[in-house]
Scaffold this motif. Sequence first.
Motif, PDB file in Angstrom:
ATOM      1  N   TRP A 116    -107.454 -96.057 -52.918  1.00  0.00           N
ATOM      2  CA  TRP A 116    -106.176 -95.880 -53.605  1.00  0.00           C
ATOM      3  C   TRP A 116    -106.264 -94.921 -54.790  1.00  0.00           C
ATOM      4  CZ3 TRP A 116    -101.383 -98.305 -52.601  1.00  0.00           C
ATOM      5  CH2 TRP A 116    -101.385 -99.167 -51.502  1.00  0.00           C
ATOM      6  N   GLY A 118    -106.400 -91.530 -56.431  1.00  0.00           N
ATOM      7  CA  GLY A 118    -106.142 -90.135 -56.101  1.00  0.00           C
ATOM      8  C   GLY A 118    -106.931 -89.171 -56.965  1.00  0.00           C
ATOM      9  N   GLU A 136    -103.623 -93.454 -59.497  1.00  0.00           N
ATOM     10  CA  GLU A 136    -103.592 -94.017 -58.158  1.00  0.00           C
ATOM     11  C   GLU A 136    -102.606 -93.254 -57.268  1.00  0.00           C
ATOM     12  OE1 GLU A 136    -104.759 -98.708 -58.281  1.00  0.00           O
ATOM     13  OE2 GLU A 136    -102.652 -98.183 -58.368  1.00  0.00           O
ATOM     14  N   TYR A 137    -102.900 -93.271 -55.968  1.00  0.00           N
ATOM     15  CA  TYR A 137    -101.913 -92.776 -55.016  1.00  0.00           C
ATOM     16  C   TYR A 137    -100.711 -93.721 -55.005  1.00  0.00           C
ATOM     17  CZ  TYR A 137    -105.308 -89.585 -52.863  1.00  0.00           C
ATOM     18  OH  TYR A 137    -106.197 -88.576 -52.625  1.00  0.00           O
ATOM     19  N   ARG A 138     -99.548 -93.157 -54.837  1.00  0.00           N
ATOM     20  CA  ARG A 138     -98.345 -93.961 -54.678  1.00  0.00           C
ATOM     21  C   ARG A 138     -97.864 -93.812 -53.242  1.00  0.00           C
ATOM     22  NH1 ARG A 138     -94.777 -93.032 -60.225  1.00  0.00           N
ATOM     23  NH2 ARG A 138     -96.398 -93.751 -61.680  1.00  0.00           N
ATOM     24  N   THR A 150     -98.623 -90.379 -49.052  1.00  0.00           N
ATOM     25  CA  THR A 150     -97.880 -90.166 -50.287  1.00  0.00           C
ATOM     26  C   THR A 150     -96.684 -89.266 -50.029  1.00  0.00           C
ATOM     27  OG1 THR A 150     -99.058 -88.172 -50.963  1.00  0.00           O
ATOM     28  CG2 THR A 150    -100.079 -90.294 -51.529  1.00  0.00           C
TER      29      THR A 150
END
Length: 284
Positions: A116, A118, A136-138, A150
């Motif tokens: 998770w 990024g 973090e990746y969303r 994403t």
Amino acid sequence: MAENEADADPPLAKEPDAKPEVAEIAAPLAAKSGQSGFSGLRAMLALLVVMAIGVAGWLFNDWEPRLLPIRVIEVKGELHHYSSQLLQKTLTARLRGGLLTVDLLELKAAAEDLSWVGHASLRRVWPDRLEVEVEEYRPLARWNQDSLVTATGIVFKKGTGIVPEGLAQLEAEEPRAPEVVARYQEWREALRHIGHAITVLSVDSRGDWQVELAKGTRLRLGTDTVEERFARFIASAPQLEAAGHPLRVDLRYRNGFAVKWAPNVEPAVPTPNKDRPMQSGNRG
């Protein structure tokens, strides 16, 4: 007596002594020998310097972690799917060296290996702290079977992170992720205005697009002019819903589409069969 002396042969000139020649040869040899000895001394001194540097480096690497140990790893950034304790544990397991010798690039890679995460950046803070900032990746949607994607089309593994509820499913080959994500966001907004939501958006290896809506309707868009076909559904959706509950709308026609209605639901306008074209046209 004088005549005899005059007539006598003059005395022979003495040959020059050979010793000066020997001296002339010996002098450069002595100079060369001196230079060779000086070069050897310089080489030995250089070797000693290199050895001293090597020993000093070894001692520094051995003692630096004890003299300047890293006692604190501080995590900054908004974390939703990983705790700071887990990130600290991950970095501690890869920690080598003290504050000056720790490999920040290796720790950055270790942090970004978490599915998770990024982006991660690290910096040293005197005297005993590492500061880690994490983004973090969303996730915008689910991607295929075991991944997430994403809003910019970056696909990542969901791992052990908590996946938000209500995410749509996007299915395609990974190189098409940016294209699929862009189209999903565009179509999602258009559908939202007429009371629909996407649950599944897929495109196969042939480029055949399909959309499944939350109300149970599947749209078949085909491979060509998919934007035009999707716009045709948006314009006709109120008419379709007034007529009944469509299970499948096949838009692969040049000027119209065919509809399969849900069983046990009578359309408002009687039709000869459940699969009927709403407008005439040839499939494209």
